[in-house]
Motif scaffolding. Structure first.
Motif, PDB file in Angstrom:
ATOM      1  N   LYS A 100      -4.578  36.794 -30.192  1.00  0.00           N
ATOM      2  CA  LYS A 100      -4.141  37.995 -30.905  1.00  0.00           C
ATOM      3  C   LYS A 100      -2.717  37.827 -31.422  1.00  0.00           C
ATOM      4  CE  LYS A 100      -3.603  42.980 -30.616  1.00  0.00           C
ATOM      5  NZ  LYS A 100      -3.831  44.199 -29.811  1.00  0.00           N
ATOM      6  N   LYS A 105      -6.346  39.018 -33.883  1.00  0.00           N
ATOM      7  CA  LYS A 105      -7.640  39.234 -33.220  1.00  0.00           C
ATOM      8  C   LYS A 105      -7.699  38.388 -31.949  1.00  0.00           C
ATOM      9  CE  LYS A 105     -10.522  37.949 -36.323  1.00  0.00           C
ATOM     10  NZ  LYS A 105     -11.636  37.642 -37.176  1.00  0.00           N
ATOM     11  N   GLY A 106      -8.132  39.010 -30.852  1.00  0.00           N
ATOM     12  CA  GLY A 106      -8.164  38.328 -29.576  1.00  0.00           C
ATOM     13  C   GLY A 106      -9.364  37.433 -29.351  1.00  0.00           C
ATOM     14  N   TYR A 158       0.838  43.754 -34.234  1.00  0.00           N
ATOM     15  CA  TYR A 158      -0.056  43.220 -33.203  1.00  0.00           C
ATOM     16  C   TYR A 158       0.674  42.274 -32.256  1.00  0.00           C
ATOM     17  CZ  TYR A 158      -0.855  39.378 -36.637  1.00  0.00           C
ATOM     18  OH  TYR A 158      -0.719  38.359 -37.544  1.00  0.00           O
TER      19      TYR A 158
END
Length: 177
Positions: A100, A105-106, A158
């Motif tokens: 992330k 995005k993880g 993020y």
């Protein structure tokens, strides 16, 4: 002070950044020979030899979905024990936090991290272990230098979320018996 990223694996990624975020060292540490446990011992000793007194260290947490769980668990715990034995403190970032921080995005695949690393930081390396270690070193830098309550030009929203989650991990609820 340096910012260190460690990605424990059979070929452990090691990255050291200076206070300005410039790469001082980026390499894979493999150990000597091919037979375990000697290879693992020499790799862990090599990792510990690269660490300096004032380093801020972030190590990638355990990946529980791996097929090499026993071997990687041994390496991961061996590194943690070697660091602890020598008086070094370290911070853990989960594999999803690393992804992330790099991409937003993880659940990003390793190969899909290449372009975001170059776009964010201009960093390239052929080894995914070193690429992950680079992101971990950037997390270390962020943890030391950024107030996660203030949006900066240096970090995205993020990335600040990841730093805040590492600084203030959620309290785990006990399971009912």
């Amino acid at each position: 002070m340096r910012f260190i990223g460690l990605d424990p694996s059979t070929k452990t990624g090691f990255v050291a950044l200076d206070e300005d975020g410039q790469v001082l060292k980026a390499k894979e540490l493999k150990g000597v020979g091919s037979a375990d446990p000697v290879r693992m011992i020499t790799m862990i000793d090599d990792i510990a030899a690269h660490i300096q007194k004032e380093d801020i260290i972030v190590i990638e947490g355990f990946g529980f979905a791996t097929q090499q769980g026993i071997q990687l668990g041994g390496i991961g715990w061996g590194i943690r024990m070697a660091l602890t034995r020598r008086g070094f403190k370290y911070i853990e970032a989960s594999p999803s936090q690393v992804k992330k921080f790099a991409t937003g995005k993880g659940n990003t695949k390793k190969e899909d991290m290449i372009l975001p690393l170059f776009r964010h930081w201009g960093f390239e390396h052929s080894s995914d272990n070193v690429r992950d270690a680079y992101v971990l070193a950037q997390i270390a830098k962020g943890l030391k230098t950024v107030d996660t309550n203030i949006l900066t030009n240096e970090f995205t929203t993020y990335q600040l979320e990841v730093l805040a989650a590492i600084n203030n991990p959620p309290i785990k609820k006990k399971k009912a018996k």
